[in-house]
Design a protein around this motif. Structure first.
Motif, PDB file in Angstrom:
ATOM      1  N   ARG A  22       0.830  -1.202   0.000  1.00  0.00           N
ATOM      2  CA  ARG A  22       0.000   0.000   0.000  1.00  0.00           C
ATOM      3  C   ARG A  22       0.866   1.253   0.000  1.00  0.00           C
ATOM      4  NH1 ARG A  22      -3.273  -1.222   5.313  1.00  0.00           N
ATOM      5  NH2 ARG A  22      -1.109  -1.746   5.874  1.00  0.00           N
ATOM      6  N   VAL A  23       1.968   1.227   0.757  1.00  0.00           N
ATOM      7  CA  VAL A  23       2.868   2.376   0.788  1.00  0.00           C
ATOM      8  C   VAL A  23       3.542   2.567  -0.563  1.00  0.00           C
ATOM      9  CG1 VAL A  23       4.963   3.307   1.855  1.00  0.00           C
ATOM     10  CG2 VAL A  23       3.237   2.198   3.266  1.00  0.00           C
ATOM     11  N   VAL A  24       3.983   1.445  -1.177  1.00  0.00           N
ATOM     12  CA  VAL A  24       4.627   1.533  -2.493  1.00  0.00           C
ATOM     13  C   VAL A  24       3.670   2.138  -3.509  1.00  0.00           C
ATOM     14  CG1 VAL A  24       5.686   0.209  -4.352  1.00  0.00           C
ATOM     15  CG2 VAL A  24       6.139  -0.419  -1.971  1.00  0.00           C
ATOM     16  N   ALA A  25       2.416   1.646  -3.534  1.00  0.00           N
ATOM     17  CA  ALA A  25       1.431   2.167  -4.489  1.00  0.00           C
ATOM     18  C   ALA A  25       1.097   3.619  -4.194  1.00  0.00           C
ATOM     19  CB  ALA A  25       0.169   1.310  -4.436  1.00  0.00           C
ATOM     20  N   ALA A  26       0.918   3.956  -2.908  1.00  0.00           N
ATOM     21  CA  ALA A  26       0.573   5.332  -2.552  1.00  0.00           C
ATOM     22  C   ALA A  26       1.684   6.294  -2.937  1.00  0.00           C
ATOM     23  CB  ALA A  26       0.296   5.412  -1.059  1.00  0.00           C
ATOM     24  N   LEU A  27       2.942   5.912  -2.696  1.00  0.00           N
ATOM     25  CA  LEU A  27       4.054   6.800  -3.028  1.00  0.00           C
ATOM     26  C   LEU A  27       4.151   7.011  -4.526  1.00  0.00           C
ATOM     27  CD1 LEU A  27       6.398   8.476  -2.038  1.00  0.00           C
ATOM     28  CD2 LEU A  27       7.809   6.420  -1.978  1.00  0.00           C
ATOM     29  N   ALA A  28       3.963   5.943  -5.284  1.00  0.00           N
ATOM     30  CA  ALA A  28       4.029   6.079  -6.746  1.00  0.00           C
ATOM     31  C   ALA A  28       2.907   6.977  -7.264  1.00  0.00           C
ATOM     32  CB  ALA A  28       3.963   4.700  -7.393  1.00  0.00           C
ATOM     33  N   ASP A  29       1.673   6.739  -6.803  1.00  0.00           N
ATOM     34  CA  ASP A  29       0.537   7.529  -7.294  1.00  0.00           C
ATOM     35  C   ASP A  29       0.616   8.979  -6.825  1.00  0.00           C
ATOM     36  OD1 ASP A  29      -0.338   5.252  -8.482  1.00  0.00           O
ATOM     37  OD2 ASP A  29      -1.885   4.794  -6.968  1.00  0.00           O
ATOM     38  N   LEU A  30       0.985   9.185  -5.555  1.00  0.00           N
ATOM     39  CA  LEU A  30       1.093  10.550  -5.056  1.00  0.00           C
ATOM     40  C   LEU A  30       2.221  11.307  -5.743  1.00  0.00           C
ATOM     41  CD1 LEU A  30       0.539   9.879  -1.251  1.00  0.00           C
ATOM     42  CD2 LEU A  30      -0.952  11.238  -2.730  1.00  0.00           C
ATOM     43  N   GLY A  31       3.326  10.609  -6.054  1.00  0.00           N
ATOM     44  CA  GLY A  31       4.418  11.258  -6.781  1.00  0.00           C
ATOM     45  C   GLY A  31       3.991  11.698  -8.162  1.00  0.00           C
ATOM     46  N   GLU A  32       3.236  10.816  -8.851  1.00  0.00           N
ATOM     47  CA  GLU A  32       2.745  11.196 -10.177  1.00  0.00           C
ATOM     48  C   GLU A  32       1.766  12.354 -10.082  1.00  0.00           C
ATOM     49  OE1 GLU A  32       1.077   7.781 -12.001  1.00  0.00           O
ATOM     50  OE2 GLU A  32       2.968   6.658 -12.108  1.00  0.00           O
ATOM     51  N   ALA A  33       0.860  12.311  -9.089  1.00  0.00           N
ATOM     52  CA  ALA A  33      -0.099  13.403  -8.932  1.00  0.00           C
ATOM     53  C   ALA A  33       0.610  14.705  -8.597  1.00  0.00           C
ATOM     54  CB  ALA A  33      -1.107  13.048  -7.850  1.00  0.00           C
ATOM     55  N   ARG A  34       1.677  14.626  -7.767  1.00  0.00           N
ATOM     56  CA  ARG A  34       2.448  15.834  -7.441  1.00  0.00           C
ATOM     57  C   ARG A  34       3.142  16.374  -8.673  1.00  0.00           C
ATOM     58  NH1 ARG A  34       5.448  19.324  -7.509  1.00  0.00           N
ATOM     59  NH2 ARG A  34       6.631  20.392  -5.860  1.00  0.00           N
ATOM     60  N   ALA A  35       3.687  15.499  -9.508  1.00  0.00           N
ATOM     61  CA  ALA A  35       4.332  15.955 -10.744  1.00  0.00           C
ATOM     62  C   ALA A  35       3.320  16.609 -11.673  1.00  0.00           C
ATOM     63  CB  ALA A  35       5.021  14.788 -11.433  1.00  0.00           C
ATOM     64  N   ALA A  36       2.112  16.012 -11.760  1.00  0.00           N
ATOM     65  CA  ALA A  36       1.074  16.603 -12.608  1.00  0.00           C
ATOM     66  C   ALA A  36       0.631  17.946 -12.065  1.00  0.00           C
ATOM     67  CB  ALA A  36      -0.117  15.644 -12.693  1.00  0.00           C
ATOM     68  N   LEU A  37       0.546  18.043 -10.738  1.00  0.00           N
ATOM     69  CA  LEU A  37       0.162  19.309 -10.133  1.00  0.00           C
ATOM     70  C   LEU A  37       1.209  20.372 -10.406  1.00  0.00           C
ATOM     71  CD1 LEU A  37      -1.975  20.671  -8.284  1.00  0.00           C
ATOM     72  CD2 LEU A  37      -0.545  20.032  -6.347  1.00  0.00           C
TER      73      LEU A  37
END
Length: 712
Positions: free
Chosen positions: A91-106
């Motif tokens: 869950r942490v691995v998936a959350a970090l990957a998705d949040l990183g992508e969302a932060r990059a998009a932001l």
């Protein structure tokens, strides 16, 4: 004997001036030897007791310090294991990957924040972050230096820290955040640590449970790029093996309101690739909880002044001072007497903690920081003399030492009390020894008196004098020789008188032996020593019924006797006499009180002890006891076989109460009830008679006073 012969003999044997009498000289020698022995023995015992006490204190501090260091190591390793396990959580691995992508998009979006957004964020920083610190005259820089350097970071703080979205935020990041916030918050609560941070590979803090001012910043080039956390994530973690983590020593962390924070971080990997990192905060209170054992210093053997504390390589405390926790005002007064700056006390009051503020660069700390062990007398960080043990904690990555100490005055209390006892004993013994020396000198020199009288009479010309029979020793032999000499002289005088019979007729009359009364008989009878004390009579029943073999009964009764004697030593009670099923104890002998409280505590402890024995051995052991207080005489009795005797009413009353007590019952006579006073749990008992049918006044002891615990 003729008058002329008598005068002639008196002239030939003049009396010399009397020197110091033999009796006095012997008394002085005996008393001097006895008093010297008492002083030498007392001095040796005092020195030995101090040595033993110092050794015991050192051993106790060493044991306690080692246990605390072990607890700290195991606690930190346990926390690091939790962090490492969290880093491997899917869950942490998936959350970090998705949040990183969302932060990059932001970050790719334009016009996320406008001037009004920046002004609102800046005003909040001034009021909520810088305001309290500036009021305390703490300078942490300008607002511009603390704001996130990117619009994406500012938008994240506006939405989650201030609670108002930025003007251009379309909530794309929020959708991803809301998807994981529940699971990540639960994970942080499950690990029982502080804030949880997720940092992507680019160094962006993409998640924080606390949503403090580090959320949305970049640890590579943001406001906190010089923090220990940034150094650990950027430099240390890439070299750490999978499944491991790193410690970041305590430092003041502005996002935590400037409080001391320790971080435990681990790399997050997707397959073998590092996609970011996870970090947990650990507050200084967690370490203080370990070093103080939950502020239960007395329970772990540190008395009224002892403590254990951790010091870092910078010489500053990593855990709170005991005196600060117990009495802040007294702590600040003590701090004023040290070399610490007055500003240190002000900051300690402001932050409510001594961590990272109290200097502790003592000799013991410096020795331990050099990797060595310190044990002995020292001066602590408040300038107070202590017995101290210090050594490295032994946690890789944290250059910490742990110190255990206790005030020198507290360790001296016991030995000073012992010295007072020795001096009191000497004050009592010296007069007794003096009297005994005089008595012994009188007894030893008593035969000399009649011998001197006989010799004086002979020297004066009285040849009818006969020295008494003084026994078979040297003085007796001397008396016999004196009598022989007198006889010879008398024979000579009689011969001379016979030759002068023509002129003088002397009729020698045989006089009866001169009676000599005893000046001192030497048989002085000593009064028995009487003291007010409490007698405890305990009877155990049921062992013969429960155990089949005689060997088993003997073994168990011996075990009970040994354990009762140990309990008596612990509670200050003396053993009187014991049999297979009956035991007699006394409390208060040679003491300032009547021993009722000690006896009551002992018998309650004995009751629990017998219950433990019954449970351990799976047998049913009945127990009853009686207690009585009053004047008690003690001593040795018997001629061919000596035994310890107790005389007085207390033994009789205690035995009588024991005899009529029911199983499990502890009966007190009125004197014990009166001596115990209020506070003890005591219930009156009526209609009680002794074995002879006479009524007995008694009460039952149910429990000890509230807030106290009888030794068991």
């Amino acid at each position: 004997m003729t008058e002329s012969a008598t005068e002639e003999r008196a002239t030939r044997l003049p009396r010399p001036a009397a020197p110091l009498s033999l009796r006095r000289r012997l008394a002085l020698v005996l008393v001097g030897a006895a008093v010297g022995s008492v002083l030498v023995l007392g001095s040796f015992n005092y020195w030995a007791a101090r040595t033993v006490l110092d050794d015991q204190v050192d051993q106790q501090l060493e044991t306690l310090q080692n246990e605390q260091a072990k607890e700290i190591r195991s606690g930190l390793e346990r926390l690091r294991g939790r962090v490492a396990a969290s880093a491997a959580d899917a869950r942490v691995v998936a959350a970090l990957a998705d949040l990183g992508e969302a932060r990059a998009a932001l970050g790719a979006e334009s016009d996320l924040v406008d001037a009004a957004d920046v002004e609102a964020l800046s005003d909040w920083y001034r009021d909520e972050v810088l305001g309290p610190l500036e009021a305390a005259e703490i300078d942490v820089g300008d607002v511009d230096d603390l704001l996130p350097t990117t619009d994406a970071g500012r938008a994240m703080q506006l939405r989650y820290t201030l609670g108002r979205p930025a003007s251009g935020d379309d909530s794309a990041f929020a959708e991803v955040h809301d998807r994981y916030v529940g699971e990540l918050t639960d994970l942080a609560e499950l690990t029982d640590l502080g804030d949880l941070l997720l940092v992507d590979r680019a160094g962006n803090v993409v998640f924080s449970v606390a949503k403090s001012i580090d959320f949305g910043t970049n640890l590579l080039d943001g406001p906190y790029d010089d923090s220990g956390l940034a150094d650990a994530l950027n430099r240390q973690l890439p070299t750490v093996p999978t499944g491991d983590g790193v410690y970041v020593d305590f430092a003041r962390y502005l996002p935590a309101s400037g409080a001391p924070v320790l971080f435990i971080a681990a790399a997050v990997r997707a397959d073998s690739e590092v996609v970011g990192s996870i970090a947990f905060q650990v507050d200084a209170a967690a370490l203080t909880e370990l070093t103080t054992a939950g502020q239960r210093w007395e329970e772990i053997g540190l008395g009224d002044s002892g403590e254990t504390y951790v010091v870092g390589a910078d010489g500053l405390l990593r855990s709170d001072s005991r005196l600060w926790l117990e009495d802040p005002d007294e702590y600040l007064r003590a701090l004023e007497g040290t070399d610490a700056s007055p500003r240190v006390g002000e900051l300690i009051e402001l932050f409510g903690s001594t961590v990272l503020l109290q200097p502790a660069e003592t000799d013991a700390v410096r020795t331990a920081l050099d990797g060595e062990v310190f044990s002995g007398s020292a001066t602590n960080y408040l300038g107070r003399s202590t017995s101290t043990f210090a050594s490295p904690v032994g946690v890789e990555g944290l250059d910490w030492v742990i110190v255990a100490d206790i005030g020198a005055g507290e360790t001296d209390d016991a030995i000073d009390s012992y010295l007072g006892t020795v001096l009191l004993l000497a004050a009592i013994l010296v007069p007794i020894v003096w009297l005994c020396g005089l008595w012994l000198a009188h007894r030893l020199t008593r035969p000399v008196t009649p011998l001197l009288a006989a010799a004086d009479s002979v020297a004066s010309g009285d040849l009818e004098t006969t020295a008494p029979d003084l026994g078979g020793d040297e003085l007796g032999d001397l008396a016999r020789r004196l009598n022989d000499l007198t006889n010879d002289l008398r024979s000579e005088e009689e011969a001379l008188a016979a030759e002068e019979a023509a002129t003088t007729e002397m009729l020698l009359a045989a006089l009866p032996p001169r009676l000599v009364s005893q000046i001192r008989s030497g048989e002085q009878e000593l009064d028995e020593l009487v003291d007010r004390a409490t007698v405890v009579s305990i009877t155990t029943m049921g062992l013969m019924d429960e155990l089949g073999g005689e060997a088993e009964v003997i073994e168990l009764t011996s075990q009970i006797s040994r354990r009762l004697e140990l309990l008596a030593v612990e509670t200050g009670v003396e053993r009187g006499r014991s049999s297979a099923d009956h035991h007699l104890f006394t409390a208060g002998l040679d003491s300032s009180d009547d021993g009722a409280a000690a006896a009551a505590a002992f018998v309650l402890g004995a009751k629990r002890l017998l219950a433990e024995v019954a449970d351990e051995e799976s047998v049913h052991v009945s127990f009853r006891a009686g207690l009585a207080t009053g004047d008690l005489a003690t001593g040795l009795v018997g001629s061919t076989q000596l035994s310890f005797g107790l005389w007085g009413e207390p033994p009789r009353r205690a035995l009588a109460l024991d005899a009529v007590a029911s199983p499990g019952q502890v009966l007190l006579d009125p004197s014990v009830v009166e001596a115990l006073g209020d506070g003890w749990s005591i219930e009156p008992i009526g209609d009680l008679v002794d074995l002879g049918g006479a009524p007995i006044s008694a009460a039952e002891l149910v429990g000890s006073p509230a807030g106290t615990t009888a030794t068991s």
